[in-house]
Scaffold this motif. Structure first.
Motif, PDB file in Angstrom:
ATOM      1  N   UNK A 228       0.569  -0.658  -0.017  1.00 31.12           N
ATOM      2  CA  UNK A 228      -0.285  -0.193   0.014  1.00 31.12           C
ATOM      3  C   UNK A 228       0.804   1.256  -0.370  1.00 31.12           C
ATOM      4  N   UNK A 229       2.361   1.406  -0.497  1.00 28.35           N
ATOM      5  CA  UNK A 229       2.904   2.689  -0.843  1.00 28.35           C
ATOM      6  C   UNK A 229       3.468   2.455  -2.765  1.00 28.35           C
ATOM      7  N   UNK A 230       3.152   4.204  -2.865  1.00 27.14           N
ATOM      8  CA  UNK A 230       3.920   3.987  -4.154  1.00 27.14           C
ATOM      9  C   UNK A 230       4.971   5.662  -4.044  1.00 27.14           C
ATOM     10  N   UNK A 231       5.470   5.114  -5.393  1.00 27.28           N
ATOM     11  CA  UNK A 231       6.059   6.460  -5.216  1.00 27.28           C
ATOM     12  C   UNK A 231       5.094   7.439  -5.810  1.00 27.28           C
ATOM     13  N   UNK A 255      -3.207  15.843  -3.622  1.00 21.84           N
ATOM     14  CA  UNK A 255      -5.466  15.679  -3.212  1.00 21.84           C
ATOM     15  C   UNK A 255      -4.981  14.388  -4.535  1.00 21.84           C
ATOM     16  N   UNK A 256      -4.421  15.054  -5.369  1.00 21.72           N
ATOM     17  CA  UNK A 256      -5.000  13.672  -6.530  1.00 21.72           C
ATOM     18  C   UNK A 256      -4.778  12.543  -5.941  1.00 21.72           C
ATOM     19  N   UNK A 257      -2.954  12.263  -5.602  1.00 20.53           N
ATOM     20  CA  UNK A 257      -2.547  11.297  -5.067  1.00 20.53           C
ATOM     21  C   UNK A 257      -2.971  10.977  -3.992  1.00 20.53           C
ATOM     22  N   UNK A 258      -3.657  11.409  -2.871  1.00 25.54           N
ATOM     23  CA  UNK A 258      -4.462  10.641  -1.776  1.00 25.54           C
ATOM     24  C   UNK A 258      -5.979   9.909  -2.844  1.00 25.54           C
ATOM     25  N   UNK A 259      -5.963  10.709  -3.613  1.00 23.82           N
ATOM     26  CA  UNK A 259      -7.057   9.639  -4.006  1.00 23.82           C
ATOM     27  C   UNK A 259      -7.280   8.810  -5.078  1.00 23.82           C
ATOM     28  N   UNK A 260      -6.458   9.146  -5.799  1.00 23.69           N
ATOM     29  CA  UNK A 260      -5.616   7.916  -6.176  1.00 23.69           C
ATOM     30  C   UNK A 260      -5.364   6.688  -5.478  1.00 23.69           C
ATOM     31  N   UNK A 289      12.616  11.758  -4.603  1.00 18.70           N
ATOM     32  CA  UNK A 289      11.484  10.386  -4.040  1.00 18.70           C
ATOM     33  C   UNK A 289      10.624  11.392  -2.464  1.00 18.70           C
ATOM     34  N   UNK A 290       9.856  10.281  -3.398  1.00 14.75           N
ATOM     35  CA  UNK A 290       8.370  11.224  -2.376  1.00 14.75           C
ATOM     36  C   UNK A 290       7.229   9.818  -2.013  1.00 14.75           C
ATOM     37  N   UNK A 291       7.296   9.111  -1.023  1.00 11.80           N
ATOM     38  CA  UNK A 291       6.686   8.419  -0.726  1.00 11.80           C
ATOM     39  C   UNK A 291       5.067   8.557  -0.680  1.00 11.80           C
ATOM     40  N   UNK A 292       3.592   7.514  -0.907  1.00 11.52           N
ATOM     41  CA  UNK A 292       2.599   8.047  -0.669  1.00 11.52           C
ATOM     42  C   UNK A 292       1.675   6.731   0.022  1.00 11.52           C
ATOM     43  N   UNK A 293       1.916   6.319   1.318  1.00 14.47           N
ATOM     44  CA  UNK A 293       1.316   5.379   2.121  1.00 14.47           C
ATOM     45  C   UNK A 293      -0.188   5.817   2.149  1.00 14.47           C
TER      46      UNK A 293
END
Length: 348
Positions: A228-231, A255-260, A289-293
């Protein structure tokens, strides 16, 4: 007391009076920091008090980027973009913030009203909205605004469809340059297959269908870096998310990263974020790099699910979003308390 700016050549029309049409045309794109007129959502404004404003806004029948897969309802994330533009306009026309100053958004929230997604149904006409905006926690420094919070009650055809809020700081060009320091680097053009560190900020996108998108160019999640983590996928050439160009990751991209991420977490069921709160702790740089979790939070019936999303760069949380997601194809929901009832810190 705020300064209501007298109209001049830089403003689209004189101060509104009786009979003024709030939806006749868009405001100047400069007042909402847009480079493309087509991206302007605010269509009129009037000061109704020292800290209160009435704004018109209009959404197209089908937005080129903010749209849901079935095209039956407007994308709720448009509420966040509308409130963001409203806050910028009020800063300029209501409080005299000069053109060229910078706004840093610390928080952006929205929540749908009692009608839920049905209040955002797509009809034969564009969605004409009215925003009743109040400004709170206004801090002035040397006669100029330093920060403020806006709260907007949003109506469509006289019926409430939701509300939103935003908190922002105002920075002079000198203060902004000092704050950004070595991070102040303008966004470059899109570089397909760029070498060096760009592979970490512009990775191969996640399959569009996994995140509720049709085009790979609109996907902001890259390869997975763990459960459940993506770049974060940063494309400075994106015509909407980077309008205008920025030297950091824009708030609406967050916000778009959170929605996706929330959609990826709930795949294959298509979901809609009916409530969203995002707080920003620091700038997210373009060249690292930034991690989206994403984390699914508990829900009694599994249909209405709160999701928490963190964006982490250099080992520190740069932004955090909380979303309440509902199935896109379900007309009525019951049995699971809303984010507000569960204590989720959404817009009030």
């Amino acid at each position: 007391m705020p300064l209501i700016v007298d109209p001049d050549a830089d403003y689209p029309y004189p101060y509104p009076g009786p009979g003024y049409d709030f939806h006749e045309r868009t405001v100047s794109r400069h007042l909402v920091h847009a480079s493309a007129v087509s991206d302007v959502l605010i269509t009129g404004w009037q000061a109704t008090g020292p800290y209160d404003f009435l704004l018109g806004a209009q959404w197209p029948r089908l937005h080129g980027f903010y749209r849901l897969a079935d095209d039956r309802h407007h994308d709720p994330v448009l509420m966040a973009e509308t409130v963001r533009q409203a806050a910028l306009l009020i800063g300029h026309v209501g409080f005299g913030v000069p053109r060229g100053d910078h706004f840093a958004i610390d928080e952006l929230c929205y929540s749908l009203g009692p009608a839920g997604l049905e209040g955002l149904a797509v009809t034969a006409a564009p969605a004409s909205l009215m925003l009743k905006v109040s400004c709170q926690d206004v801090r002035m420094r040397h006669g100029r605004p330093a920060s403020l919070r806006v709260h907007a009650e949003i109506e469509r055809d006289g019926r409430p469809v939701g509300h939103g809020s935003g908190e922002l700081r105002v920075l002079s060009p000198v203060a902004y340059t000092r704050l950004r320091g070595p991070g102040l680097r303008p966004a470059g053009p899109r570089l397909p297959g760029a070498p060096t560190g760009m592979a970490l900020t512009h990775p191969v996108p996640t399959a569009p269908e996994l995140v509720g998108r049709e085009r790979a160019a609109d996907v902001v999640l890259g390869s997975s870096s763990g459960p459940d983590s993506w770049l974060l996928r940063v494309d400075p050439g994106h015509p909407v998310l980077f309008d205008p160009a920025a030297d950091h990751v824009p708030g609406m991209l967050v916000l778009e990263a959170a929605r996706q991420a929330a959609q990826r977490l709930r795949y294959p069921e298509p979901v809609v974020p009916v409530e969203l709160q995002c707080s920003f702790d620091r700038f997210i740089e373009l060249d690292r790099p930034c991690l989206v979790r994403a984390v699914r939070e508990s829900c009694s019936d599994g249909r209405r699910v709160p999701v928490r999303v963190q964006l982490i760069q250099d080992g520190r949380t740069a932004a955090e979003c909380r979303l309440l997601t509902e199935p896109a194809r379900q007309e009525a929901l019951d049995g699971c308390p809303s984010g507000r009832e569960r204590g989720l810190p959404l817009a009030s």
